[in-house]
Design an enzyme around this catalytic site. Structure first.
Site, mmCIF file in Angstrom:
data_model
loop_
_atom_site.group_PDB
_atom_site.id
_atom_site.type_symbol
_atom_site.label_atom_id
_atom_site.label_comp_id
_atom_site.label_asym_id
_atom_site.label_seq_id
_atom_site.Cartn_x
_atom_site.Cartn_y
_atom_site.Cartn_z
ATOM 1 N N HIS A 76 23.489 39.131 35.137
ATOM 2 C CA HIS A 76 24.131 40.268 35.793
ATOM 3 C C HIS A 76 23.206 40.849 36.848
ATOM 4 O O HIS A 76 22.027 41.094 36.596
ATOM 5 C CB HIS A 76 24.468 41.337 34.755
ATOM 6 C CG HIS A 76 25.065 42.587 35.324
ATOM 7 N ND1 HIS A 76 24.489 43.821 35.187
ATOM 8 C CD2 HIS A 76 26.211 42.779 36.043
ATOM 9 C CE1 HIS A 76 25.243 44.734 35.788
ATOM 10 N NE2 HIS A 76 26.291 44.127 36.304
ATOM 11 N N SER A 77 23.718 41.038 38.060
ATOM 12 C CA SER A 77 23.003 41.743 39.121
ATOM 13 C C SER A 77 21.671 41.063 39.454
ATOM 14 O O SER A 77 21.644 39.893 39.824
ATOM 15 C CB SER A 77 22.817 43.205 38.686
ATOM 16 O OG SER A 77 22.439 44.016 39.761
ATOM 17 N N TYR A 78 20.547 41.782 39.312
ATOM 18 C CA TYR A 78 19.208 41.214 39.559
ATOM 19 C C TYR A 78 18.985 39.927 38.783
ATOM 20 O O TYR A 78 18.279 39.018 39.242
ATOM 21 C CB TYR A 78 18.161 42.269 39.186
ATOM 22 C CG TYR A 78 16.808 41.743 38.781
ATOM 23 C CD1 TYR A 78 15.875 41.326 39.735
ATOM 24 C CD2 TYR A 78 16.451 41.688 37.433
ATOM 25 C CE1 TYR A 78 14.616 40.859 39.350
ATOM 26 C CE2 TYR A 78 15.203 41.231 37.046
ATOM 27 C CZ TYR A 78 14.282 40.814 38.004
ATOM 28 O OH TYR A 78 13.042 40.352 37.617
#
Length: 241
Positions: A76-78
């Site tokens: 998720h994300s980073y």
């Protein structure tokens, strides 16, 4: 049975998956949702030396210590940077890469390259007393909320798990120099709710590195869909099992 390894993004901890893990387990699958170094039960390890490579080591170590194979690796994300580097290190153990509203890097890129607004966060951190701590993005008025979470009870719960992010995490580059990583199937899940100003998403190329057509799914919610739409997210992940 499939093995899901869920990797949280910047500032979060493994607790953010608490609504998703039981849904995948109830379907008969094995699920891991660790906190990376500096977060959750490892918050005491947060320091300026913690970087992207630290988090890649966390995930590679878990996979090898648990002798996991055919892993559906969700970032998720980073953590899109994290799972990319993990796959580069141990591609033979990864069955599928899932980029959940995530940064999708090219070889040699860092978070600053993939998400340019990150540079502003680093500059602010370097001017602060610590010089290395990047605080979480602040809560904004609806519909943006806190990482797309707007329910007051959920916002309070999310606040309780957030930690600062070391600058080193955002500056270290991803290495994608193992040709075997290109053969791993990929799925992209985009959260298409309100997106804060300055945050961008790279378009997904129509053809993936393994030569197949890109698979892109969408959820009508903000960034932290594991909190706001856990049932719908789980349904999508189960399609990959």
């Amino acid at each position: 049975m499939s093995i899901f390894l869920l990797v949280h993004g910047a500032w979060h901890s493994g607790r953010c998956w608490e609504r998703v893990v039981p849904l995948l387990e109830a379907a008969g699958h094995r699920v891991f949702a660790p906190s990376l170094t500096g977060y959750g039960d490892k918050a005491d390890l947060l320091g300026p030396e913690v970087g992207l490579d630290t988090h890649v080591d966390d995930v590679v170590g878990l996979i090898t210590e648990q002798k996991l194979n055919d892993v559906v690796l969700v970032g998720h994300s980073y953590a899109g940077l994290v799972i990319s580097s993990v796959a580069n290190r141990i591609p033979e153990r990864i069955a599928h890469l899932v980029y959940l509203d995530a940064m999708v890097p090219e070889d040699g890129e860092s978070a600053v390259d993939v998400q340019p607004v990150t540079r502003q966060l680093i500059e602010l951190a370097e001017k602060s007393e610590s010089g290395w701590r990047v605080p979480p993005m602040p809560e904004q008025p609806a519909p943006f909320g806190l990482f797309g979470v707007t329910d007051p009870a959920d916002v309070a719960w999310l606040h309780g798990m957030l930690s600062d992010q070391p600058v080193r995490c955002l500056r270290q580059p991803v290495r994608l120099d193992n040709p075997a990583v290109n053969a791993i199937p990929r799925t992209h899940i985009h959260n298409v709710g309100a997106m804060p100003a300055g945050v961008t998403r790279r378009p997904v190329p129509p053809i993936q590195p393994n030569g197949t057509a890109a698979r892109v799914w969408e959820l009508p919610t903000g960034h932290d869909c594991m909190i706001t739409m856990p049932d719908e997210l789980s349904e999508l992940l189960l399609k990959l099992a």
